[in-house]
Design a protein around this motif. Structure first.
Motif, short mmCIF file in Angstrom:
data_model
loop_
_atom_site.label_atom_id
_atom_site.label_comp_id
_atom_site.label_asym_id
_atom_site.label_seq_id
_atom_site.Cartn_x
_atom_site.Cartn_y
_atom_site.Cartn_z
N VAL A 74 -21.64 -23.96 24.46
CA VAL A 74 -21.46 -24.45 23.09
C VAL A 74 -22.69 -24.08 22.27
N LEU A 75 -22.49 -23.32 21.20
CA LEU A 75 -23.61 -22.94 20.34
C LEU A 75 -24.13 -24.16 19.59
N PRO A 76 -25.39 -24.15 19.17
CA PRO A 76 -26.00 -25.34 18.55
C PRO A 76 -25.56 -25.61 17.11
N PHE A 77 -24.48 -24.98 16.68
CA PHE A 77 -23.98 -25.24 15.32
C PHE A 77 -22.46 -25.11 15.31
N PHE A 78 -21.81 -25.95 14.53
CA PHE A 78 -20.37 -25.91 14.23
C PHE A 78 -19.45 -26.31 15.38
N GLY A 79 -19.92 -26.42 16.61
CA GLY A 79 -19.04 -26.79 17.71
C GLY A 79 -18.65 -25.61 18.58
N ARG A 80 -17.89 -25.89 19.66
CA ARG A 80 -17.59 -24.86 20.67
C ARG A 80 -16.75 -23.73 20.11
N ARG A 81 -15.70 -24.01 19.38
CA ARG A 81 -14.84 -22.95 18.85
C ARG A 81 -15.37 -22.37 17.54
N ARG A 82 -15.71 -23.24 16.59
CA ARG A 82 -16.15 -22.77 15.28
C ARG A 82 -17.48 -22.01 15.36
N GLY A 83 -18.35 -22.41 16.28
CA GLY A 83 -19.62 -21.72 16.42
C GLY A 83 -19.45 -20.25 16.79
N TRP A 84 -18.59 -20.00 17.78
CA TRP A 84 -18.32 -18.63 18.19
C TRP A 84 -17.55 -17.86 17.12
N MET A 85 -16.65 -18.54 16.39
CA MET A 85 -15.96 -17.88 15.28
C MET A 85 -16.98 -17.37 14.25
N PHE A 86 -17.92 -18.23 13.90
CA PHE A 86 -18.91 -17.88 12.88
C PHE A 86 -19.74 -16.67 13.31
N VAL A 87 -20.22 -16.67 14.54
CA VAL A 87 -21.06 -15.57 15.03
C VAL A 87 -20.29 -14.25 15.03
N THR A 88 -19.08 -14.26 15.56
CA THR A 88 -18.31 -13.01 15.63
C THR A 88 -17.93 -12.50 14.24
N GLN A 89 -17.63 -13.39 13.32
CA GLN A 89 -17.24 -12.96 11.97
C GLN A 89 -18.42 -12.41 11.18
N ILE A 90 -19.60 -13.02 11.31
CA ILE A 90 -20.80 -12.47 10.67
C ILE A 90 -21.09 -11.08 11.22
N GLY A 91 -20.97 -10.93 12.54
CA GLY A 91 -21.20 -9.63 13.16
C GLY A 91 -20.22 -8.58 12.67
N LEU A 92 -18.96 -8.95 12.54
CA LEU A 92 -17.94 -8.01 12.09
C LEU A 92 -18.17 -7.55 10.65
N ILE A 93 -18.54 -8.48 9.78
CA ILE A 93 -18.79 -8.11 8.39
C ILE A 93 -19.91 -7.06 8.31
N GLY A 94 -21.01 -7.29 9.05
CA GLY A 94 -22.12 -6.35 9.04
C GLY A 94 -21.77 -4.99 9.62
N LEU A 95 -21.06 -4.99 10.74
CA LEU A 95 -20.71 -3.74 11.42
C LEU A 95 -19.69 -2.93 10.61
N MET A 96 -18.68 -3.61 10.07
CA MET A 96 -17.65 -2.91 9.30
C MET A 96 -18.24 -2.29 8.04
N ALA A 97 -19.15 -3.00 7.39
CA ALA A 97 -19.80 -2.45 6.20
C ALA A 97 -20.69 -1.26 6.55
N SER A 98 -21.28 -1.27 7.75
CA SER A 98 -22.19 -0.20 8.17
C SER A 98 -21.50 1.15 8.32
N LEU A 99 -20.19 1.15 8.54
CA LEU A 99 -19.47 2.42 8.67
C LEU A 99 -19.60 3.27 7.41
N ALA A 100 -19.83 2.63 6.28
CA ALA A 100 -19.95 3.35 5.01
C ALA A 100 -21.16 4.28 4.98
N LEU A 101 -22.09 4.09 5.92
CA LEU A 101 -23.34 4.85 5.91
C LEU A 101 -23.24 6.18 6.66
N PHE A 102 -22.11 6.45 7.33
CA PHE A 102 -22.05 7.60 8.23
C PHE A 102 -20.97 8.62 7.84
N ASP A 103 -21.22 9.87 8.24
CA ASP A 103 -20.31 10.98 7.96
C ASP A 103 -19.70 11.49 9.27
#
Length: 416
Positions: A74-103
């Motif tokens: 269990v992550l130290p924020f938001f609880g067992r399910r919501r905590g992991w949701m938050f981490v994965t969604q923040i990661g996805l936003i950053g990674l998906m946006a990063s594709l714009a930088l490459f050819d």
């Protein structure tokens, strides 16, 4: 189910959560299987290479390996399910946006690394969202909840498969990438607003129990032979349409359609087909039950592949493009609703995350590994014969229904 209870089952906050989390789950996957192939094809990357890139989707197949970690800790924020949701969604936003930088023409290796990371974070998000959905839905709302989830999952494809494709026709591809990343905020906002489904102390008390017990219970519930049959059926049931849709965007482009035509005609037709299939499927399952739905929806799923056979013969034709893509996704929508409900009923609520991860991982084997070979098959035999092969590959899954889900079964799998 009475009319009153039917309304209660579909008009509540739980259904809204299924919709928004379904959208969040589908968006990164459709980025990978619809938008990225078109992006690479526009950069003149060959079909065999594009097909092999499907191998980066392996986290969807192997996510059950790390699902016990997400179940146990269990992550130290938001609880067992919501905590992991938050981490994965923040990661996805950053990674998906990063594709714009490459050819793609000069930085294909970097892109492969990025899409591999997106695949991992997306599969991880699915683990926790599937568990959350199973935990908040009463048994009598499973069919409706999973239907709403599946429909929102499909609707999310409208962003990378239509909106972003149209933007790519007028602006640089980087603008389209950033627009897709913005829509991940739907999932992030949902995570911040919903309540935690897991109470403190409900998590497994050791990593060993989180790993062993879910698998032990699944294979011992009846006997290991029946468990293996279930896993094999989940692989084969959607094999044909997984192959048929693996490289559909390059297929449309090779038929002469522009990205704007694909993003408008094909995408709108697919969205309508999937919407009708999912909604009708979810409602019909209330009367038909899971077994008969698997039979009827599976039949439509097979027949729909023939639309792509027709398009490969006719070639550049707007009407046939709309008809073929709409018919294909009508079958995909119907089949998905039935299979998701079957998998949900096959899990035990005490081991939701890992068992659902196992079954859903098995379900995407065709999309990940078999689909990786589609580029080679197409270049060897051509599109028409390829789609005929897809049709034939869909038959074994239907034949397995005789054992897995008999038409005249007196009762369906009991709720766990």
């Amino acid at each position: 189910m009475t009319q009153k209870s039917f309304k209660q089952a579909i008009l509540n906050k739980r259904m809204l959560i299924c919709i928004t989390t379904g959208f969040s789950s589908g968006l990164p996957l459709y980025l990978l299987i619809q938008f990225v192939p078109a992006w690479l094809r526009a950069a003149e990357i060959d079909l065999a290479t594009i097909g092999l890139i499907n191998l980066v989707l392996f986290p969807y197949t192997w996510k059950f390996l790390w699902s016990p970690v997400m179940d146990r800790f269990v992550l130290p924020f938001f609880g067992r399910r919501r905590g992991w949701m938050f981490v994965t969604q923040i990661g996805l936003i950053g990674l998906m946006a990063s594709l714009a930088l490459f050819d793609p023409a000069s930085q294909l290796t970097h892109i492969i690394i990025l899409v591999s990371a997106i695949s991992f974070f997306s599969a991880s998000q699915d683990i926790v969202i599937d568990a959350y959905r199973r935990e908040i839905l009463p048994d009598d709302e499973l069919g409706a909840g999973n239907a709403f989830y599946a429909q929102a999952y499909r609707i999310s494809s409208f962003v990378p498969g239509s909106l972003a494709m149209i933007l790519a026709g007028f602006f640089p591809w980087s603008v389209a990438h950033l627009s897709i990343a913005v829509f991940m905020l739907v999932g992030l906002v949902t995570t911040l607003l919903i309540k935690e489904s897991s109470k403190p102390g409900e998590e497994p008390q050791s990593l060993r129990s989180a790993v062993i017990e879910p698998f032990k219970e699944f294979f011992q519930r009846t006997n290991w032979q029946d468990a293996v049959w279930i896993l094999l059926f989940i692989i084969l049931y959607k094999l044909g349409d997984s192959m048929a849709t693996a490289l559909e965007t390059p297929f449309f482009m090779d038929m002469g359609f522009s990205t704007v035509e694909i993003g408008s005609i094909a995408k709108i037709s697919k969205t309508i087909g999937a919407t009708v299939g999912t909604i009708l499927g979810g409602l019909a399952m209330i009367k038909l039950g899971i077994n008969r739905s698997l039979w009827i929806f599976g039949f439509f799923q097979i027949v729909s592949i023939l639309g792509y056979v027709l398009l490969s013969i006719v070639g550049y034709n707007h009407f046939v493009l709309a008809l073929a893509s709409g018919l294909e996704y009508l079958g995909v929508g119907l089949g998905s609703v039935a299979l998701i409900a079957f998998m949900a009923k096959s899990t035990n609520k005490h081991f939701t995350a890992t068992q659902f991860a196992l079954l859903s991982s098995i379900a995407v084997i065709p999309r990940t590994f078999v689909s990786a070979t589609t580029g080679f098959i197409i270049e060897s035999v051509g599109y028409t014969q390829f789609f005929v092969i897809c049709f034939v590959c869909a038959i074994p899954g239907m034949l397995m229904l005789v054992k897995i889900a008999p038409w005249n079964a007196k009762q369906e799998p009991s709720d766990n």
